[in-house]
Scaffold this motif. Structure first.
Motif, PDB file in Angstrom:
ATOM      1  N   ALA A  86       0.818  -1.213   0.000  1.00  0.00           N
ATOM      2  CA  ALA A  86       0.000   0.000   0.000  1.00  0.00           C
ATOM      3  C   ALA A  86       0.852   1.264   0.000  1.00  0.00           C
ATOM      4  CB  ALA A  86      -0.931  -0.008   1.216  1.00  0.00           C
ATOM      5  N   GLU A  87       1.990   1.235   0.701  1.00  0.00           N
ATOM      6  CA  GLU A  87       2.829   2.427   0.818  1.00  0.00           C
ATOM      7  C   GLU A  87       3.717   2.673  -0.387  1.00  0.00           C
ATOM      8  OE1 GLU A  87       5.121   2.156   4.364  1.00  0.00           O
ATOM      9  OE2 GLU A  87       3.405   2.483   5.706  1.00  0.00           O
ATOM     10  N   HIS A  88       4.179   1.607  -1.039  1.00  0.00           N
ATOM     11  CA  HIS A  88       5.258   1.768  -2.016  1.00  0.00           C
ATOM     12  C   HIS A  88       4.885   1.401  -3.452  1.00  0.00           C
ATOM     13  CE1 HIS A  88       8.221   2.632   1.080  1.00  0.00           C
ATOM     14  NE2 HIS A  88       7.734   1.627   1.782  1.00  0.00           N
ATOM     15  N   TYR A  89       3.751   0.776  -3.661  1.00  0.00           N
ATOM     16  CA  TYR A  89       3.366   0.352  -5.005  1.00  0.00           C
ATOM     17  C   TYR A  89       2.010   0.945  -5.357  1.00  0.00           C
ATOM     18  CZ  TYR A  89       7.156  -3.073  -4.765  1.00  0.00           C
ATOM     19  OH  TYR A  89       8.392  -3.674  -4.659  1.00  0.00           O
ATOM     20  N   GLY A  90       1.836   1.271  -6.643  1.00  0.00           N
ATOM     21  CA  GLY A  90       0.560   1.843  -7.054  1.00  0.00           C
ATOM     22  C   GLY A  90       0.439   1.925  -8.559  1.00  0.00           C
ATOM     23  N   ASN A  91      -0.773   2.133  -9.022  1.00  0.00           N
ATOM     24  CA  ASN A  91      -1.057   2.224 -10.453  1.00  0.00           C
ATOM     25  C   ASN A  91      -0.900   3.665 -10.922  1.00  0.00           C
ATOM     26  OD1 ASN A  91      -1.906   1.759 -13.048  1.00  0.00           O
ATOM     27  ND2 ASN A  91      -4.078   1.619 -12.532  1.00  0.00           N
ATOM     28  N   HIS A  92       0.345   4.139 -10.862  1.00  0.00           N
ATOM     29  CA  HIS A  92       0.669   5.495 -11.292  1.00  0.00           C
ATOM     30  C   HIS A  92       2.173   5.532 -11.572  1.00  0.00           C
ATOM     31  CE1 HIS A  92       2.102   5.979  -7.143  1.00  0.00           C
ATOM     32  NE2 HIS A  92       0.927   5.501  -6.759  1.00  0.00           N
ATOM     33  N   PRO A  93       2.684   6.584 -12.204  1.00  0.00           N
ATOM     34  CA  PRO A  93       4.105   6.594 -12.590  1.00  0.00           C
ATOM     35  C   PRO A  93       5.067   6.396 -11.434  1.00  0.00           C
ATOM     36  CG  PRO A  93       2.928   8.263 -13.815  1.00  0.00           C
ATOM     37  CD  PRO A  93       1.946   7.707 -12.827  1.00  0.00           C
ATOM     38  N   ALA A  94       4.732   6.861 -10.232  1.00  0.00           N
ATOM     39  CA  ALA A  94       5.606   6.680  -9.067  1.00  0.00           C
ATOM     40  C   ALA A  94       5.287   5.391  -8.321  1.00  0.00           C
ATOM     41  CB  ALA A  94       5.484   7.876  -8.123  1.00  0.00           C
ATOM     42  N   GLY A  95       4.700   4.428  -9.006  1.00  0.00           N
ATOM     43  CA  GLY A  95       4.197   3.223  -8.362  1.00  0.00           C
ATOM     44  C   GLY A  95       5.205   2.140  -8.091  1.00  0.00           C
ATOM     45  N   LEU A  96       6.492   2.450  -8.119  1.00  0.00           N
ATOM     46  CA  LEU A  96       7.540   1.554  -7.632  1.00  0.00           C
ATOM     47  C   LEU A  96       8.282   2.267  -6.508  1.00  0.00           C
ATOM     48  CD1 LEU A  96       9.113   0.032 -10.896  1.00  0.00           C
ATOM     49  CD2 LEU A  96       7.682  -1.137  -9.219  1.00  0.00           C
ATOM     50  N   PRO A  97       8.847   1.514  -5.557  1.00  0.00           N
ATOM     51  CA  PRO A  97       9.502   2.172  -4.418  1.00  0.00           C
ATOM     52  C   PRO A  97      10.787   2.892  -4.779  1.00  0.00           C
ATOM     53  CG  PRO A  97       9.773  -0.201  -4.293  1.00  0.00           C
ATOM     54  CD  PRO A  97       8.795   0.060  -5.393  1.00  0.00           C
ATOM     55  N   GLY A  98      11.305   2.658  -5.974  1.00  0.00           N
ATOM     56  CA  GLY A  98      12.553   3.262  -6.435  1.00  0.00           C
ATOM     57  C   GLY A  98      13.009   2.500  -7.657  1.00  0.00           C
ATOM     58  N   ASN A  99      14.307   2.504  -7.885  1.00  0.00           N
ATOM     59  CA  ASN A  99      14.868   1.825  -9.050  1.00  0.00           C
ATOM     60  C   ASN A  99      14.413   0.377  -9.103  1.00  0.00           C
ATOM     61  OD1 ASN A  99      16.920   0.405 -10.747  1.00  0.00           O
ATOM     62  ND2 ASN A  99      17.716   2.472 -10.914  1.00  0.00           N
ATOM     63  N   ASP A 100      13.885  -0.033 -10.253  1.00  0.00           N
ATOM     64  CA  ASP A 100      13.355  -1.393 -10.379  1.00  0.00           C
ATOM     65  C   ASP A 100      14.454  -2.446 -10.410  1.00  0.00           C
ATOM     66  OD1 ASP A 100      11.156  -3.116 -10.508  1.00  0.00           O
ATOM     67  OD2 ASP A 100      11.237  -3.228 -12.682  1.00  0.00           O
ATOM     68  N   ASP A 101      15.704  -2.029 -10.621  1.00  0.00           N
ATOM     69  CA  ASP A 101      16.850  -2.950 -10.607  1.00  0.00           C
ATOM     70  C   ASP A 101      16.598  -4.152 -11.496  1.00  0.00           C
ATOM     71  OD1 ASP A 101      18.488  -1.406  -8.930  1.00  0.00           O
ATOM     72  OD2 ASP A 101      17.468  -2.142  -7.151  1.00  0.00           O
ATOM     73  N   THR A 102      16.364  -3.860 -12.766  1.00  0.00           N
ATOM     74  CA  THR A 102      16.097  -4.849 -13.824  1.00  0.00           C
ATOM     75  C   THR A 102      15.048  -5.867 -13.402  1.00  0.00           C
ATOM     76  OG1 THR A 102      17.924  -6.345 -13.248  1.00  0.00           O
ATOM     77  CG2 THR A 102      18.414  -4.572 -14.806  1.00  0.00           C
ATOM     78  N   GLY A 103      14.032  -5.394 -12.710  1.00  0.00           N
ATOM     79  CA  GLY A 103      12.886  -6.238 -12.389  1.00  0.00           C
ATOM     80  C   GLY A 103      12.823  -6.755 -10.973  1.00  0.00           C
ATOM     81  N   THR A 104      13.820  -6.463 -10.141  1.00  0.00           N
ATOM     82  CA  THR A 104      13.856  -7.033  -8.795  1.00  0.00           C
ATOM     83  C   THR A 104      12.725  -6.516  -7.916  1.00  0.00           C
ATOM     84  OG1 THR A 104      16.253  -7.226  -8.968  1.00  0.00           O
ATOM     85  CG2 THR A 104      15.309  -7.394  -6.772  1.00  0.00           C
ATOM     86  N   MET A 105      12.480  -5.198  -7.942  1.00  0.00           N
ATOM     87  CA  MET A 105      11.386  -4.651  -7.137  1.00  0.00           C
ATOM     88  C   MET A 105      10.036  -5.155  -7.641  1.00  0.00           C
ATOM     89  SD  MET A 105      12.666  -2.889  -4.716  1.00  0.00           S
ATOM     90  CE  MET A 105      14.364  -3.420  -4.546  1.00  0.00           C
ATOM     91  N   SER A 106       9.930  -5.345  -8.939  1.00  0.00           N
ATOM     92  CA  SER A 106       8.691  -5.886  -9.503  1.00  0.00           C
ATOM     93  C   SER A 106       8.518  -7.360  -9.134  1.00  0.00           C
ATOM     94  CB  SER A 106       8.699  -5.719 -11.023  1.00  0.00           C
ATOM     95  OG  SER A 106       8.594  -4.351 -11.382  1.00  0.00           O
ATOM     96  N   ALA A 107       9.603  -8.125  -9.136  1.00  0.00           N
ATOM     97  CA  ALA A 107       9.509  -9.530  -8.737  1.00  0.00           C
ATOM     98  C   ALA A 107       9.087  -9.643  -7.281  1.00  0.00           C
ATOM     99  CB  ALA A 107      10.846 -10.232  -8.973  1.00  0.00           C
ATOM    100  N   TRP A 108       9.581  -8.725  -6.435  1.00  0.00           N
ATOM    101  CA  TRP A 108       9.145  -8.719  -5.032  1.00  0.00           C
ATOM    102  C   TRP A 108       7.627  -8.579  -4.957  1.00  0.00           C
ATOM    103  CZ3 TRP A 108       6.275  -5.968  -1.611  1.00  0.00           C
ATOM    104  CH2 TRP A 108       6.477  -6.211  -0.251  1.00  0.00           C
ATOM    105  N   LEU A 109       7.082  -7.640  -5.720  1.00  0.00           N
ATOM    106  CA  LEU A 109       5.641  -7.411  -5.695  1.00  0.00           C
ATOM    107  C   LEU A 109       4.878  -8.627  -6.218  1.00  0.00           C
ATOM    108  CD1 LEU A 109       3.239  -5.537  -5.212  1.00  0.00           C
ATOM    109  CD2 LEU A 109       3.557  -4.671  -7.544  1.00  0.00           C
ATOM    110  N   ALA A 110       5.368  -9.233  -7.296  1.00  0.00           N
ATOM    111  CA  ALA A 110       4.672 -10.398  -7.850  1.00  0.00           C
ATOM    112  C   ALA A 110       4.572 -11.511  -6.811  1.00  0.00           C
ATOM    113  CB  ALA A 110       5.395 -10.891  -9.101  1.00  0.00           C
TER     114      ALA A 110
END
Length: 740
Positions: free
Chosen positions: A633-657
């Motif tokens: 809820a705090e760090h992810y969202g359906n908007h341009p700032a919807g990642l907590p920071g650098n995606d690190d070639t998918g690592t932050m996105s893999a965490w969310l998945a």
């Protein structure tokens, strides 16, 4: 709410039928996420993205000179200077972002500071991007294949141009070459390299571009640098651009480009194909011919959508659309890197040397392994083992060519970015998960070399001290070396090597590396409860501030974090660390304090497993569910700032998945997934039968309306689960996991 509505409007409503319809490529284009919204094919070498990080609309300022830009696109910027064809997603250093096409109208202008334009009416979806260039009222549409891009520019009536700028880009290298082949074709190359300002090899990327109609005028240009007239004692600070009309010879330089001009009718479209290769111009042309034999924008776009749907549809979720968008966008970002490197004929540049190799299988590149070994590769192993298999083969082949497994490999160059020996955990973990159709003997030999070679060790440069002392001392470290961080990465690598040795029947090796992995205890300081730097004499670093490094300032002992961020970074032996901290109660207090004092960093890798550590404490797994829900809820969202920071070639996105699925791999080399409340009512994972015996894994959340995570019970195959973990092997045997 306004941001949410805007982001939803930005997503294209084009020909999407499968789960690609839920992807919002604008997520991560703000807040330093470093993703791009351009036309992207899964795991592709080429992509086509808007490039808006030059000049920023201020004609007297080139933003790349003033800012740390690892992004071709920043959502807040509104000044566009072209569309780049080689792009990285979610990296922390400048590279690529080259070969920019830009449509213009009216009088020919070759200065990017002047021909750049604001833009509006953006749309983006998997395999597609479009926008309107306000200055010219030109609609730009982009799509792509594995190795080529396709741009469609719809012009007003009058004189129109398409510019190819080989000077602009993110890379720290300069230099390019071009040759106009005909009034419909141009070829050339652009230099790349010096990623993160490290002095590794440089490499050219080659291209061939074709136009859908012949130009009535064309030529090349070269920017002439500022110069000093010594005799007259005056200096010109103004660059000048020298055009070469109808120039058909090869032109080389640091800032060069070419233009193709047309007389267009109202709403007439000119399409441009651009194929790339890291081997040769001939291969770039072959790639273009194989993947785009003719001009058919709609077909290329449909193929990209189909490729995305084939992968994204491997997971079916039932829940709210907003949640679906977050999840499928996370999967989308997890399937960009690593990406293929080989041409259609199998050619690729050899790793760490000159020359060309050839492979009948996919050869991958862009291994940001310090980041991705933790969760992205386990995610690929679970959902896409056939992709992970080729990535393993590629990594082992790199060791055969260069002598070393990759660390942070980029386009066949080892950049030496970050610390540790991250290929060992990635390979060992994949093998233990059941992906074993690669040369494990060659891999093991390369892993042992990294673990044992004392001097001139490319992967473990501090290995001599580590072998002698059992840790890396703080004495000689530079501002970003991180002796504790490096030691902890070596311990994890040794642990995973021990697990692989055991699986291969190498008992003596297993015992040796298992012992070495336990040396993390040498860095545990009972007086602070921290993993603390030591010198060669075994003395603690003094004075010592565990919060130093919280804002990424240099902190002795740690890299990209502070002592709190690394306090529990012994993922292979959390029970042992609980014991060192004085038992479960003390561990719970310390873990809570990490979050409550603001010393947890969702945007960086060392501590991203910490929300799941509550599962190791009796009766406390409900806290994992609560923390995960809070962090999403705090760090992810359906908007341009919807990642907590650098995606690190998918690592932050893999965490969310993983976090939304309700399962998380606790450590490379350990097959346990922590279990916690998923975000969806029901999830169905379609498992690859070539690797896993189960057909599907179904995850159901039957307690979603409960107001308390404390009441959660778990069943697998109708049997109650007492311990909130299940192994990878259990899950991929298929079945039904129920939270109730």
């Amino acid at each position: 709410m306004k941001k949410l509505i805007l982001s939803l409007l930005l997503v294209s409503t084009g020909p999407l039928a499968g789960n690609s319809q839920y992807v919002n490529p604008f997520i991560g284009t703000s807040n330093f996420g470093a993703t791009h919204p351009g036309a992207q094919y899964p795991n592709a070498l080429a992509s086509v993205s808007p490039f808006n990080v030059a000049y920023g609309g201020d004609l007297n300022k080139f933003e790349k000179d003033d800012a740390w830009n690892s992004r071709v696109y920043i959502h807040e910027n509104r000044f566009l200077t072209g569309f780049s064809h080689l792009n990285l997603s979610g990296v922390g250093c400048p590279e690529a972002g080259v070969m920019l096409l830009m449509p213009t109208t009216g009088k020919l202008n070759l200065d990017a500071r002047e021909y750049g334009s604001t833009y509006s009416r953006e749309q983006a979806s998997p395999g597609y991007y479009s926008t309107l260039l306000d200055k010219y009222q030109v609609k730009a549409e982009l799509t792509s294949t594995l190795r080529t891009g396709l741009s469609r520019f719809t012009f007003p009536k009058g004189k129109s141009h398409v510019l190819l700028n080989l000077g602009l880009g993110l890379t720290n290298e300069t230099g390019a070459s071009l040759k106009i082949v005909s009034d419909q074709e141009i070829q050339g190359s652009r230099m790349l390299g010096t990623f993160c300002y490290n002095a590794e090899d440089v490499r050219p990327v080659y291209f061939v571009a074709r136009f859908s109609k012949p130009a009535i005028e064309l030529g090349a240009w070269k920017k002439m640098p500022a110069y000093k007239n010594v005799e007259a004692d005056w200096i010109s600070y103004n660059d000048s651009i020298k055009p070469y009309a109808d120039y058909r010879q090869q032109l080389s330089g640091d800032d060069i480009g070419a233009w193709f001009s047309f007389d267009t009718q109202e709403n007439e479209a000119v399409e441009v194909q651009l194929g790339i290769s890291f081997v040769s111009i001939e291969n770039a042309r072959a790639n273009l011919q194989a993947e785009q034999p003719g001009f058919d924008f709609a077909k290329v776009r449909r193929q990209a959508v189909a490729a995305w749907d084939k992968l994204l549809d491997r997971v079916e979720v039932q829940g709210e659309q907003e949640q679906k968008t977050l999840f499928y966008t996370a999967l989308y970002h997890s399937l960009i890197h690593p990406n293929i490197l080989q041409d259609v004929n199998g050619d690729y540049p050899l790793m760490g040397q000159q020359g060309t190799g050839n492979s009948k299988q996919n050869r991958y590149t862009v291994y940001s392994l310090w980041d991705t070994n933790r969760n992205l590769h386990p995610l690929l192993s679970l959902l896409y083992p056939e992709l992970q298999s080729d990535m393993l083969r590629s990594a082992v082949a790199m060791a055969g060519e260069s002598g070393w497994l990759p660390k942070w490999e980029l386009y066949g160059m080892e950049t030496q970015v970050m610390v540790g020996d991250p290929a060992t955990p990635m390979i060992a973990d994949s093998y233990l998960r059941g992906i074993q159709d690669f040369d494990v003997a060659a891999a093991y030999q390369a892993m042992v070399r990294a673990a044992e070679q004392r001097d001139n060790n490319l992967l473990r440069p501090e290995n001599a001290d580590y072998l002698d002392l059992g840790y890396v001392p703080v004495d000689d470290e530079g501002p970003y070396d991180g002796s504790v961080s490096t030691s902890l990465e070596y311990y994890l690598a040794d642990f995973t090597l021990a697990q692989l040795a055991g699986a291969l029947g190498k008992t003596a090796d297993q015992q040796k590396y298992q012992r070495r992995a336990q040396h993390y205890r040498k860095l545990f300081d009972p007086s602070t409860g921290m993993l603390r730097p030591k010198n060669r004499q075994g003395q603690w670093l003094t004075p010592y501030d565990p919060e130093l490094g919280r804002n990424f300032e240099p902190a002795p002992g740690y890299i990209e974090g502070n002592a709190w961020n690394y306090r529990f970074y012994v993922p292979h032996d959390t029970p042992g660390l609980i014991e060192l901290l004085g038992g479960q109660h003390n561990f719970l207090q310390a873990l809570d304090a990490t979050f409550d004092t603001g010393n947890f960093d969702m945007a960086n890798e060392p501590d991203i497993t910490y929300p799941f550590l509550y599962n190791y404490l009796d009766g406390q797994s409900w806290r994992t569910s609560a923390r995960v829900q809070q962090l999403i809820a705090e760090h992810y969202g359906n908007h341009p700032a919807g990642l907590p920071g650098n995606d690190d070639t998918g690592t932050m996105s893999a965490w969310l998945a993983f976090a939304m699925l309700g399962i998380y791999p606790v450590s490379p080399g350990l097959m346990d997934y922590a279990l916690f409340t998923p975000s969806f009512d029901k999830v169905t994972l379609h498992l690859n039968p070539d690797y896993y015996s189960g057909k599907t894994l179904v995850i159901e959340n039957q307690q979603k309306n409960s107001n308390s995570n404390k009441d959660v019970r778990i069943k697998f195959q109708q049997q109650d689960i007492e311990r909130p973990f299940l192994t990878h092997q259990t899950l991929v045997s298929g079945g039904r996991l129920v939270f109730y």
